[in-house]
Design a protein around this motif. Structure first.
Motif, short mmCIF file in Angstrom:
data_model
loop_
_atom_site.label_atom_id
_atom_site.label_comp_id
_atom_site.label_asym_id
_atom_site.label_seq_id
_atom_site.Cartn_x
_atom_site.Cartn_y
_atom_site.Cartn_z
N ILE A 151 0.89 -1.11 0.02
CA ILE A 151 -0.01 -0.06 0.00
C ILE A 151 0.95 1.06 -0.02
CG2 ILE A 151 -1.80 1.40 1.32
CD1 ILE A 151 -2.47 -1.42 2.60
N ASP A 152 0.51 2.29 -0.89
CA ASP A 152 1.47 3.44 -1.02
C ASP A 152 0.86 4.18 0.47
OD1 ASP A 152 2.32 2.89 -3.22
OD2 ASP A 152 1.15 3.99 -4.54
N GLY A 153 2.17 4.89 1.08
CA GLY A 153 2.00 5.76 2.13
C GLY A 153 1.12 6.91 2.03
N ASP A 154 0.65 7.18 0.79
CA ASP A 154 -0.52 8.33 0.61
C ASP A 154 -1.93 7.79 0.40
OD1 ASP A 154 0.31 7.81 -1.96
OD2 ASP A 154 0.49 9.76 -2.53
N ASP A 155 -2.10 6.53 0.59
CA ASP A 155 -3.35 5.86 0.28
C ASP A 155 -3.95 5.31 1.32
OD1 ASP A 155 -3.14 6.42 -2.61
OD2 ASP A 155 -2.26 4.33 -2.90
N TRP A 156 -5.34 4.87 1.27
CA TRP A 156 -5.96 4.24 2.70
C TRP A 156 -6.53 3.19 1.76
CZ3 TRP A 156 -7.30 8.65 0.58
CH2 TRP A 156 -8.82 9.01 0.11
N VAL A 157 -6.96 2.25 2.65
CA VAL A 157 -7.82 1.09 2.10
C VAL A 157 -9.09 0.87 3.13
CG1 VAL A 157 -5.77 -0.28 1.18
CG2 VAL A 157 -6.41 -0.55 3.76
N GLU A 158 -9.91 0.47 2.41
CA GLU A 158 -11.41 0.01 3.03
C GLU A 158 -11.18 -0.98 3.98
OE1 GLU A 158 -14.10 1.94 2.58
OE2 GLU A 158 -12.86 3.30 1.22
N PRO A 159 -12.11 -1.10 5.15
CA PRO A 159 -12.23 -2.08 6.13
C PRO A 159 -11.89 -3.65 5.52
CG PRO A 159 -13.53 -0.38 6.72
CD PRO A 159 -13.18 -0.14 5.30
N LYS A 160 -12.50 -3.98 4.64
CA LYS A 160 -12.51 -5.34 4.19
C LYS A 160 -11.29 -5.48 2.99
CE LYS A 160 -17.24 -6.12 5.55
NZ LYS A 160 -17.92 -7.22 6.06
N TYR A 161 -10.55 -4.48 2.72
CA TYR A 161 -9.54 -4.73 1.75
C TYR A 161 -8.76 -6.28 1.85
CZ TYR A 161 -5.07 -3.79 -0.48
OH TYR A 161 -3.75 -4.07 -1.21
N ILE A 162 -8.31 -6.47 3.19
CA ILE A 162 -7.50 -7.61 3.06
C ILE A 162 -8.27 -8.90 3.32
CG2 ILE A 162 -5.82 -8.97 4.80
CD1 ILE A 162 -4.70 -6.21 5.55
N SER A 163 -9.65 -9.14 3.95
CA SER A 163 -10.42 -10.12 3.86
C SER A 163 -10.92 -10.29 2.47
CB SER A 163 -11.37 -10.00 4.96
OG SER A 163 -12.25 -9.02 4.81
N TYR A 164 -11.13 -9.59 1.82
CA TYR A 164 -11.87 -9.50 0.34
C TYR A 164 -10.84 -10.29 -0.54
CZ TYR A 164 -13.81 -8.55 -4.05
OH TYR A 164 -14.24 -8.51 -5.43
N LEU A 165 -9.51 -9.74 -0.66
CA LEU A 165 -8.64 -10.16 -1.43
C LEU A 165 -7.97 -11.76 -0.80
CD1 LEU A 165 -6.26 -7.18 -2.02
CD2 LEU A 165 -8.08 -8.24 -3.74
N LEU A 166 -8.03 -12.03 0.36
CA LEU A 166 -7.52 -13.28 0.81
C LEU A 166 -8.73 -14.35 0.60
CD1 LEU A 166 -5.47 -14.60 2.68
CD2 LEU A 166 -6.74 -14.04 4.73
N ASN A 167 -9.84 -14.05 0.60
CA ASN A 167 -11.11 -15.00 0.24
C ASN A 167 -11.12 -14.97 -1.19
OD1 ASN A 167 -13.64 -16.48 0.61
ND2 ASN A 167 -14.50 -14.52 -0.38
N LEU A 168 -10.84 -14.04 -2.16
CA LEU A 168 -10.52 -14.45 -3.57
C LEU A 168 -9.50 -15.27 -3.82
CD1 LEU A 168 -11.01 -10.96 -5.10
CD2 LEU A 168 -12.59 -12.89 -5.27
N VAL A 169 -8.39 -15.18 -3.03
CA VAL A 169 -7.41 -16.18 -3.43
C VAL A 169 -7.51 -17.65 -2.91
CG1 VAL A 169 -4.85 -16.62 -2.71
CG2 VAL A 169 -5.45 -14.20 -3.25
N GLU A 170 -8.23 -17.61 -1.53
CA GLU A 170 -8.30 -18.89 -1.29
C GLU A 170 -9.56 -19.56 -2.01
OE1 GLU A 170 -8.12 -18.65 3.30
OE2 GLU A 170 -5.87 -18.63 2.94
N SER A 171 -10.39 -18.80 -2.01
CA SER A 171 -11.68 -19.67 -2.61
C SER A 171 -11.33 -19.95 -4.30
CB SER A 171 -12.90 -18.75 -2.70
OG SER A 171 -12.85 -17.56 -3.31
N ASN A 172 -10.62 -19.28 -4.81
CA ASN A 172 -10.11 -19.71 -6.18
C ASN A 172 -8.90 -20.54 -6.43
OD1 ASN A 172 -12.43 -18.39 -7.85
ND2 ASN A 172 -11.82 -16.68 -6.57
N LYS A 173 -8.31 -20.65 -5.42
CA LYS A 173 -6.94 -21.33 -5.41
C LYS A 173 -5.94 -20.76 -6.35
CE LYS A 173 -8.92 -25.68 -4.11
NZ LYS A 173 -10.22 -25.82 -4.04
N CYS A 174 -5.87 -19.49 -6.13
CA CYS A 174 -5.10 -18.48 -7.01
C CYS A 174 -3.72 -18.20 -5.84
CB CYS A 174 -5.55 -17.10 -7.36
SG CYS A 174 -7.18 -17.21 -8.23
N GLU A 175 -2.78 -17.75 -6.60
CA GLU A 175 -1.46 -17.30 -6.01
C GLU A 175 -1.41 -15.72 -5.64
OE1 GLU A 175 2.17 -18.84 -7.66
OE2 GLU A 175 1.29 -20.84 -7.64
N MET A 176 -2.21 -15.01 -6.42
CA MET A 176 -2.33 -13.70 -6.13
C MET A 176 -3.75 -13.22 -6.43
SD MET A 176 -0.08 -12.37 -9.10
CE MET A 176 -0.85 -11.32 -10.60
#
Length: 115
Positions: free
Chosen positions: A89-114
């Motif tokens: 994450i860039d130092g001048d940005d911010w992320v929504e509260p579910k940013y990490i859980s959303y991406l982690l769910n996508l990776v794990e549910s689709n068996k992706c590496e990224m």
């Protein structure tokens, strides 16, 4: 056990933004994270701010180095990251509260590496 996600944030001349950035990461709904803040020799007060933030949350790790550029700062963070997953994450940005859980769910549910 929940997987650790390493969040790497390069820090350079972002004193007016860095608190909001880090706070948005600290407030994620997915809590099993490490927050790696890499001060790339910033001449402003960014280094002091991240050191103060680290005192408030034991998930924060601060790295201070001489200025070589954003890629070098990201690589410095990667060298110490312990998470199974990594995000930048860039130092001048911010992320929504579910940013990490959303991406982690996508990776794990689709068996992706990224995501």
């Amino acid at each position: 056990m929940k997987k650790v996600v390493s969040v790497i944030i390069p820090v350079y001349n972002v004193e007016e933004f860095i608190f909001r950035t880090v706070e948005s990461v600290m407030n994620q709904d997915y809590k099993n994270i490490e927050i790696i803040l890499v001060d790339d020799g910033s001449p402003d007060n960014s280094a002091k701010i991240i050191d103060e933030l680290a005192k408030k949350d034991d998930r924060i790790i601060c790295v201070h180095k001489e200025n070589v550029g954003v890629s070098s700062a990201r690589n410095a963070g990667l060298r110490i990251a312990s998470g199974e997953y990594v995000t930048f994450i860039d130092g001048d940005d911010w992320v929504e509260p579910k940013y990490i859980s959303y991406l982690l769910n996508l990776v794990e549910s689709n068996k992706c590496e990224m995501a």
